[in-house]
Design a protein around this motif. Sequence first.
Motif, short mmCIF file in Angstrom:
data_model
loop_
_atom_site.label_atom_id
_atom_site.label_comp_id
_atom_site.label_asym_id
_atom_site.label_seq_id
_atom_site.Cartn_x
_atom_site.Cartn_y
_atom_site.Cartn_z
N PHE A 220 65.81 70.26 74.09
CA PHE A 220 66.95 69.58 74.71
C PHE A 220 68.20 69.62 73.84
O PHE A 220 69.22 69.04 74.20
CB PHE A 220 66.59 68.13 75.06
CG PHE A 220 65.63 68.01 76.22
CD1 PHE A 220 65.61 68.98 77.22
CD2 PHE A 220 64.76 66.94 76.33
CE1 PHE A 220 64.74 68.89 78.30
CE2 PHE A 220 63.89 66.83 77.41
CZ PHE A 220 63.87 67.80 78.39
N ILE B 246 66.86 64.79 70.21
CA ILE B 246 67.10 64.38 71.60
C ILE B 246 65.85 64.66 72.44
O ILE B 246 65.48 63.87 73.31
CB ILE B 246 68.36 65.07 72.17
CG1 ILE B 246 69.60 64.47 71.49
CG2 ILE B 246 68.43 64.93 73.69
CD1 ILE B 246 70.92 64.99 71.98
N ALA C 176 62.91 64.35 71.39
CA ALA C 176 62.00 63.23 71.10
C ALA C 176 62.41 61.99 71.89
O ALA C 176 61.56 61.17 72.26
CB ALA C 176 62.00 62.93 69.61
N SER C 177 63.71 61.86 72.16
CA SER C 177 64.17 60.67 72.88
C SER C 177 63.73 60.68 74.34
O SER C 177 63.93 59.71 75.05
CB SER C 177 65.69 60.54 72.78
OG SER C 177 66.34 61.34 73.73
N LYS C 178 63.14 61.78 74.77
CA LYS C 178 62.62 61.87 76.14
C LYS C 178 61.10 61.98 76.16
O LYS C 178 60.51 62.23 77.21
CB LYS C 178 63.21 63.11 76.83
CG LYS C 178 64.72 63.14 76.91
CD LYS C 178 65.23 62.15 77.92
CE LYS C 178 66.75 62.13 77.96
NZ LYS C 178 67.25 61.10 78.86
N ALA C 179 60.48 61.86 74.99
CA ALA C 179 59.06 62.18 74.89
C ALA C 179 58.16 61.00 75.25
O ALA C 179 58.53 59.85 75.08
CB ALA C 179 58.74 62.66 73.49
N ASN C 180 56.96 61.32 75.72
CA ASN C 180 55.93 60.31 75.94
C ASN C 180 55.17 60.02 74.66
O ASN C 180 54.69 58.93 74.45
CB ASN C 180 54.93 60.79 77.00
CG ASN C 180 55.60 61.18 78.28
OD1 ASN C 180 56.25 62.22 78.35
ND2 ASN C 180 55.47 60.36 79.29
N ASN C 181 55.01 61.07 73.84
CA ASN C 181 54.37 60.91 72.54
C ASN C 181 55.32 61.48 71.49
O ASN C 181 55.86 62.57 71.68
CB ASN C 181 53.07 61.71 72.42
CG ASN C 181 52.06 61.35 73.48
OD1 ASN C 181 51.68 60.20 73.61
ND2 ASN C 181 51.64 62.33 74.25
#
Lengths: 217, 707
Positions: free
Chosen positions: B182, B212, B214-219
């Motif tokens: 991302f 960024i 990571a800012s959308k990640a589930n884990n």
Amino acid sequence: MSRYYLFQDQDNCIGCHSCQIHCKASKSLGVGPLPSQIITVGPKMIHGLPRSAYVFMPCFHCQRPWCVAACPTGAMQKRPSDGIVFVDQSLCVGCKSCMLACPWGAPQWNPETRKVVKCDYCVDRLDQGLLPACVTNCTTKCLHFGQPEEIPNLKRERYARKVSFDREREEEPAPTAPARGWQELGRGGFSRTEAKRERLHGTKLPRKTARKKKSDS
Amino acid sequence: MAAPSGQPQERLKKVNSICGMCTVRCPIEVHVKDGEAVYIQGSPHHPAMNGSLCPRGGAGLALLHDNERPQGPLIREGKRGEGRWRRATWEEAYTHIADKLTEIVTHYGGRSILYTNRGGPWQDIQKAFVRGLGSPNYTNHDASCARNVMHAAKSFMGMGRKDVTYDLKNAKHVVLQTRNMFEAINVSEVNNLISSLNNGGKLTVIDVRATISASKANNFFLVRPGSDYAFNLALIHTLIKKDLYHKNYVKRIFKDFDKLAAFVEPYSPDWAESETGIPAGRVESLAGQLAEAAPAVIWHPGWHQARYLNSFYVCRTAYIINGLLGSIGAKGGLAITNKAKDVGRKGLKSFVDLLPAPEDQRADGLGWKYKHFDAGPGLLQLQLKAIETEEPYPVKAYICYRHDPLMAMPDPEKIKKILDKLDLLVSITFTWSETANYADVVLPLSTYLERESTLAHKGGLKPYFFVRQRAVQPRFDSKAPWEIYTDLARHLNIEPLARFRSIEEMWAYQLEGTGVEIADFEAKGMVSLTDKPKYRTLDELKFPTPSGKLEVISEKWEKAGLPSLLPYQPLQAPPEGQYRITFGRCALHTQGHTVNNPLLSEVMGENELWINRNEAARLGIGDGEYVEVSNNGQAGQRIKAKVTEAIHPECVFMLHGFGHRLKMESRAFGKGAADQELMIGGLEKWDPAGGAMALQEHFVTVRKLEG
């Protein structure tokens, strides 16, 4: 308000600033004015997951715009047909009254013309049957534009999908933080000031935003 | 399209072309009015683009209108790097280059010419040109990019990294390990991943900081820098121990699975915990989630993986994990890439076949000294070594096409000393760069809006041909690459290329026998070679390894004395008071050549040094304060600190591409810091198994600046 609805689906926004850049390129603006802008807040760790907010700030095209009322020359206008708030460049004398009046900083100073420029939903493009430049070019298509009744209720649809999905599996660690998105972050885990600031970034309390900005500066 | 018929719109022309702001090369639509480009958007003809374009693409007009780029051919007058130039005509510049090259070739042979570029879809004409020069030393930038990924793919699957396609749209679980999808944006990839997430797909991010993505990640796994290999071994251990792998697939398609099972025996998640800092339970949970989503899983093997001394093994274990989950060749996984011939079509006719392959051995030793490496694009650090040592033979001329080794490779001061041994350094470029400034001759390339390309082929589930079209005429005295190569061919008597006088002739040559005509590109800028995406099943596929299977043990690597499965050894930890330097990309800038762009520099004019909150507190550094970052007191640079909890305390991070030192780039000059300058001695640090540089094996100190 204008007849239109410009909705930022924050779950899908990746804060890339594409809207901001394409806006400027489309309006042939040089360094300085930002008719639309992405403000990034974060990242911060929330229940073990990093989260950031990417807040899109164009003009909100108010029902009773402060800027139009403040403009002494009639340059700042609200288009009767659809409520778009725009500047007639030939009438603007660069007095900056609109910049002072607007609670959200939407009118921007253009040093090249020494006049104000602002988000007008790319009215020239709209009149040609096109979408605003920020919406067309948005990297992830997280910006949606149209009549409010035309825009699907993405939030409800996604919530439904997410709830159905979550029932199917046991998560570990427990999914205490929302998977993605910003609006849902208000549910605990914050200090009061943080929670307040986040509500403000959600633009729910415009008057307080203005006050907050003053006290910040 | 939507425009009503009226006077102003009639003059509007829509040109289907290809973006050139970064190396992704997304399809675009350029609106041209009275010969001026007025607007750019993503192509409406590609489903995953649908008009979208990233911010760099949006700044294309700003690049076009920027005067701070080379405006005509330049021949050096002062010392190298001094910045004194003589403006020359193209004829003068060509003659100067041709005379010098002829002299060098007479003295040292054609093999003494090195050529580097940044890869991409238009290499054919360049390879042909280098063959025409009689040099085997065609080399790309990949030593400081994806070489480890490439070699890991070859060692396991027998094919290259692009021979599999990340079928993100249909994936149920995507794992990004260092890959920051991302921020290092490929518009189609981003949209396909978003589409997967919106449909309930999961995203896992493994990194040393919260990107960024990571800012959308589930884990999210904030791993200790350099411990990814331990993480992957523990994951493989769990998949096997807990019977979570795809047994039928593995039985059918794996060679030496038993050796893998025995090898990972000691590498339990509990063991890995002390290396990675990740609790064992979380690794086990991830393994479970992946097994549930398998085979629609993509464990991304990475893109820029020139990071650690064991990065090759990180990438290789990533491929092995995909294999264990049955995702190689699966829908929603690493689907098999189709080329023209795989869908029953003929590919483009190549220019390189017009010339004989050079007989000399490569100066970087690939193909004869280092037999496990892919000789095609070479390894730049070894080419530089050859220039320095004149072993195996002298290399005296160097042509850089759209490539800035002084930015891309570590330790620019050392590289400059090596370049001083050259008799000729030519830079073909559309922006200023340290390398251009150090060159003897600068040939200005037209920007991507002012030049057309030869035709190119793009493999994928739906392969297609595409072309870049000239949207506007050049603003300055610059040229398209095909013009430069055919002009130079005429000056150097490279007959097979010299005969091409126009791009139309070249297109016609490439299309011979394909059943496609150039007019077919008019509507969309591309010609699809098949109607529907084609997923090749394993029945239709034999992996091009010696055994025809996915090879846990690769003989090629074993023969080179490199274990296919490397016993884990921790990397050197940062010395007391120092931090590992890490770097990455963002959506706004690319490879240092956008930092001077007026629109992009406005949003991000300088880079920041990410430093962990606790470390910053210890050093008395506040968020937004300026610090000096240096390599043991050397190469000290000033940079603004970003104090955050979202980075591992053992490392600091900065975006690559800043810290420009050229006065002609007024907006970039002196802003931020350059990571490559901190990597002193970095040319000697590279992964022997994967060939790529180990750019994150350097340590820095951070000091608060007073005032």
